[in-house]
Design a protein around this motif. Structure first.
Motif, PDB file in Angstrom:
ATOM      1  N   HIS A 241      23.994  45.722  35.459  1.00  0.00           N
ATOM      2  CA  HIS A 241      24.918  46.328  36.182  1.00  0.00           C
ATOM      3  C   HIS A 241      25.153  46.441  37.678  1.00  0.00           C
ATOM      4  N   THR A 242      25.881  45.704  38.265  1.00  0.00           N
ATOM      5  CA  THR A 242      25.865  45.799  39.660  1.00  0.00           C
ATOM      6  C   THR A 242      27.381  46.126  40.051  1.00  0.00           C
ATOM      7  N   VAL A 243      27.829  46.995  41.217  1.00  0.00           N
ATOM      8  CA  VAL A 243      28.823  47.081  41.777  1.00  0.00           C
ATOM      9  C   VAL A 243      28.712  47.432  42.867  1.00  0.00           C
ATOM     10  N   GLU A 244      29.912  46.839  43.919  1.00  0.00           N
ATOM     11  CA  GLU A 244      29.765  47.098  45.217  1.00  0.00           C
ATOM     12  C   GLU A 244      31.511  47.148  45.575  1.00  0.00           C
ATOM     13  N   PHE A 245      31.510  47.993  46.390  1.00  0.00           N
ATOM     14  CA  PHE A 245      33.066  48.533  46.723  1.00  0.00           C
ATOM     15  C   PHE A 245      33.304  49.195  47.906  1.00  0.00           C
ATOM     16  N   MET A 246      34.197  49.083  48.624  1.00  0.00           N
ATOM     17  CA  MET A 246      34.639  50.054  50.074  1.00  0.00           C
ATOM     18  C   MET A 246      35.924  50.164  49.945  1.00  0.00           C
ATOM     19  N   TYR A 247      36.152  51.436  50.658  1.00  0.00           N
ATOM     20  CA  TYR A 247      37.454  52.058  50.640  1.00  0.00           C
ATOM     21  C   TYR A 247      38.000  51.634  52.191  1.00  0.00           C
TER      22      TYR A 247
ATOM     23  N   VAL B  57      38.564  47.526  47.920  1.00  0.00           N
ATOM     24  CA  VAL B  57      38.191  46.244  47.327  1.00  0.00           C
ATOM     25  C   VAL B  57      36.619  46.475  46.776  1.00  0.00           C
ATOM     26  N   GLY B  58      36.439  45.556  45.885  1.00  0.00           N
ATOM     27  CA  GLY B  58      35.256  45.575  45.153  1.00  0.00           C
ATOM     28  C   GLY B  58      34.781  44.476  44.405  1.00  0.00           C
ATOM     29  N   THR B  59      33.418  44.154  44.040  1.00  0.00           N
ATOM     30  CA  THR B  59      32.921  43.197  43.016  1.00  0.00           C
ATOM     31  C   THR B  59      32.234  44.071  42.018  1.00  0.00           C
ATOM     32  N   GLN B  60      32.106  43.753  40.656  1.00  0.00           N
ATOM     33  CA  GLN B  60      31.448  44.190  39.695  1.00  0.00           C
ATOM     34  C   GLN B  60      30.849  43.441  38.752  1.00  0.00           C
ATOM     35  N   VAL B  61      29.664  43.389  38.249  1.00  0.00           N
ATOM     36  CA  VAL B  61      28.858  42.641  37.201  1.00  0.00           C
ATOM     37  C   VAL B  61      28.590  43.764  36.168  1.00  0.00           C
ATOM     38  N   CYS B  62      29.529  43.562  35.106  1.00  0.00           N
ATOM     39  CA  CYS B  62      29.485  44.812  34.059  1.00  0.00           C
ATOM     40  C   CYS B  62      28.388  44.389  32.884  1.00  0.00           C
TER      41      CYS B  62
ATOM     42  N   HIS C 251      42.502  42.265  39.537  1.00  0.00           N
ATOM     43  CA  HIS C 251      41.344  41.619  39.415  1.00  0.00           C
ATOM     44  C   HIS C 251      41.318  40.108  39.164  1.00  0.00           C
ATOM     45  N   TYR C 252      40.103  39.581  39.763  1.00  0.00           N
ATOM     46  CA  TYR C 252      39.760  38.198  39.448  1.00  0.00           C
ATOM     47  C   TYR C 252      38.484  37.946  38.691  1.00  0.00           C
ATOM     48  N   VAL C 253      38.615  37.509  37.575  1.00  0.00           N
ATOM     49  CA  VAL C 253      37.367  37.064  36.701  1.00  0.00           C
ATOM     50  C   VAL C 253      36.444  35.929  37.129  1.00  0.00           C
ATOM     51  N   HIS C 254      35.159  36.211  37.767  1.00  0.00           N
ATOM     52  CA  HIS C 254      34.538  35.096  38.077  1.00  0.00           C
ATOM     53  C   HIS C 254      33.863  34.436  37.064  1.00  0.00           C
ATOM     54  N   SER C 255      33.122  35.281  36.015  1.00  0.00           N
ATOM     55  CA  SER C 255      32.483  34.706  34.753  1.00  0.00           C
ATOM     56  C   SER C 255      32.588  35.654  33.791  1.00  0.00           C
ATOM     57  N   GLY C 256      32.151  35.344  32.366  1.00  0.00           N
ATOM     58  CA  GLY C 256      32.456  36.219  31.337  1.00  0.00           C
ATOM     59  C   GLY C 256      33.675  36.445  30.906  1.00  0.00           C
ATOM     60  N   TYR C 257      33.562  37.422  29.857  1.00  0.00           N
ATOM     61  CA  TYR C 257      35.094  37.837  29.469  1.00  0.00           C
ATOM     62  C   TYR C 257      35.217  39.352  29.254  1.00  0.00           C
ATOM     63  N   GLY C 258      36.501  39.678  28.927  1.00  0.00           N
ATOM     64  CA  GLY C 258      36.765  40.982  28.907  1.00  0.00           C
ATOM     65  C   GLY C 258      38.218  41.019  28.259  1.00  0.00           C
ATOM     66  N   THR C 259      38.797  42.127  27.754  1.00  0.00           N
ATOM     67  CA  THR C 259      40.098  42.299  27.413  1.00  0.00           C
ATOM     68  C   THR C 259      40.863  43.551  28.203  1.00  0.00           C
ATOM     69  N   TYR C 260      42.076  43.155  28.540  1.00  0.00           N
ATOM     70  CA  TYR C 260      43.037  44.051  29.311  1.00  0.00           C
ATOM     71  C   TYR C 260      44.261  44.366  28.388  1.00  0.00           C
ATOM     72  N   SER C 261      44.397  45.579  28.430  1.00  0.00           N
ATOM     73  CA  SER C 261      45.362  46.055  27.586  1.00  0.00           C
ATOM     74  C   SER C 261      46.494  47.143  28.403  1.00  0.00           C
TER      75      SER C 261
ATOM     76  N   ARG D 235      35.510  35.812  46.480  1.00  0.00           N
ATOM     77  CA  ARG D 235      34.243  35.780  46.779  1.00  0.00           C
ATOM     78  C   ARG D 235      34.022  36.550  48.090  1.00  0.00           C
ATOM     79  N   ASN D 236      35.176  36.179  48.944  1.00  0.00           N
ATOM     80  CA  ASN D 236      35.017  36.533  50.461  1.00  0.00           C
ATOM     81  C   ASN D 236      35.081  38.120  50.681  1.00  0.00           C
ATOM     82  N   VAL D 237      35.676  38.968  49.538  1.00  0.00           N
ATOM     83  CA  VAL D 237      36.042  40.244  49.664  1.00  0.00           C
ATOM     84  C   VAL D 237      34.930  40.891  50.390  1.00  0.00           C
ATOM     85  N   MET D 238      33.662  41.138  49.919  1.00  0.00           N
ATOM     86  CA  MET D 238      32.717  42.083  50.487  1.00  0.00           C
ATOM     87  C   MET D 238      31.930  41.714  51.766  1.00  0.00           C
ATOM     88  N   SER D 239      32.310  40.362  52.015  1.00  0.00           N
ATOM     89  CA  SER D 239      31.599  39.643  53.280  1.00  0.00           C
ATOM     90  C   SER D 239      32.467  40.316  54.484  1.00  0.00           C
ATOM     91  N   LEU D 240      33.465  40.958  54.222  1.00  0.00           N
ATOM     92  CA  LEU D 240      34.000  41.469  55.558  1.00  0.00           C
ATOM     93  C   LEU D 240      33.903  43.190  55.903  1.00  0.00           C
TER      94      LEU D 240
END
Length: 280
Positions: free
Chosen positions: A4-10, A24-29, A46-56, A129-134
């Protein structure tokens, strides 16, 4: 199990009202990671880079995988969680603004469960993918807002849109620059097309392909955004503001303003005055 990794910023408010990026942020769940049911007071894309999940949301559930996007709408009960076998990695933008609802609609998100895929030809993956580089940029709020506009612009391109000629972007950019510089003048489609050296019908087709709107609609949006700014300043009368954004007839300006913004210029000014007083 995926680590589990997460990066975010306000972000800090810099006074933008049409579109304001709040986080903005990015997260490996991990496989057991879920959120909700809950509500948010902002849009979260949200944009899914890899893997799967369910949104309700709205009584519906959808499985989302690589290349998929899902949108959380303010004050709407929602929940989402990672697939136990293939947990997702996603990035997100949290945002608000007077144009947020219209931009998400143009980008193809519709209730009750706003989910969509993007074709490879119109991928937004590199933009997310450019989100956190800024994060270290001195003007990161402006860069992030520009990035989110670019994401919406890419998503607004029809899936079956034909390949555009190499010079299409050049013509549209020149037309946009012309409108931003001359919005206060009584310009119309003929003047815009003449400036970029194109037939009016072809210019309209390029705008529909690139921005999903006509040049006239784009010009109207520019004028209304400028009018909103002038109304919030509380310095000019309605007739003066109308002339300042290219309308010689104040009544026509008032009709266009209400049709675009949803409030009359007077009502918008009063609302802005109340909101300004409540922030002091």
């Amino acid at each position: 199990m995926v680590a589990h990794t997460v990066e975010f910023m306000y972000t800090e408010s810099i006074g933008l009202t049409d579109l304001t990026v709040l986080e903005v942020g990015t997260q490996v769940c991990q496989s057991d990671m879920t959120f909700g049911p809950s509500v948010r007071d902002m849009y979260v894309l949200h944009y899914v880079h890899s893997g799967y999940g369910t949104y309700s949301a709205g009584g519906q559930s959808e499985r989302v995988g690589p290349g998929g996007l899902f949108l959380i709408v303010p004050d709407t009960v929602h929940a989402y969680g990672a697939d136990p076998a293939q947990p997702w990695h996603y990035s997100w933008f949290g945002f608000t603004g007077t144009m947020a609802s219209r931009l998400t609609a143009l980008a193809g998100f519709a209730a009750p469960a706003p989910v969509r895929m993007t074709p490879p030809s119109h991928s937004v993956e590199p933009l997310f993918r450019n989100v956190m580089s800024l994060r270290e940029e001195p003007a990161k709020e402006l860069f992030l807002t520009a990035l989110l506009y670019q994401i919406f612009g890419t998503l607004a391109i029809p899936d079956d849109a034909p390949p555009l000629r190499a010079d299409v972007g050049h013509h549209v950019r020149n037309a946009v620059s012309f409108m931003n510089a001359r919005y206060a003048d009584p310009i119309g489609l003929d003047e815009i097309a003449g400036y970029v050296g194109l037939d009016t019908k072809y210019l309209c087709r390029l705008f529909q392909q690139r921005l999903s709107m006509s040049p006239y609609r784009y010009l109207t949006d520019i004028r209304m955004r400028k009018a909103c700014r002038l109304l919030r300043k509380q310095l000019l009368g309605i007739a003066e503001i109308a002339r300042s954004v290219g309308y010689q007839d104040p009544l026509l300006f008032s009709r266009m303003f209400k049709r675009t913004i949803g409030l009359s210029p007077t009502a918008y000014r009063e609302k802005a005055k109340i909101e300004s007083g409540s922030e002091q």
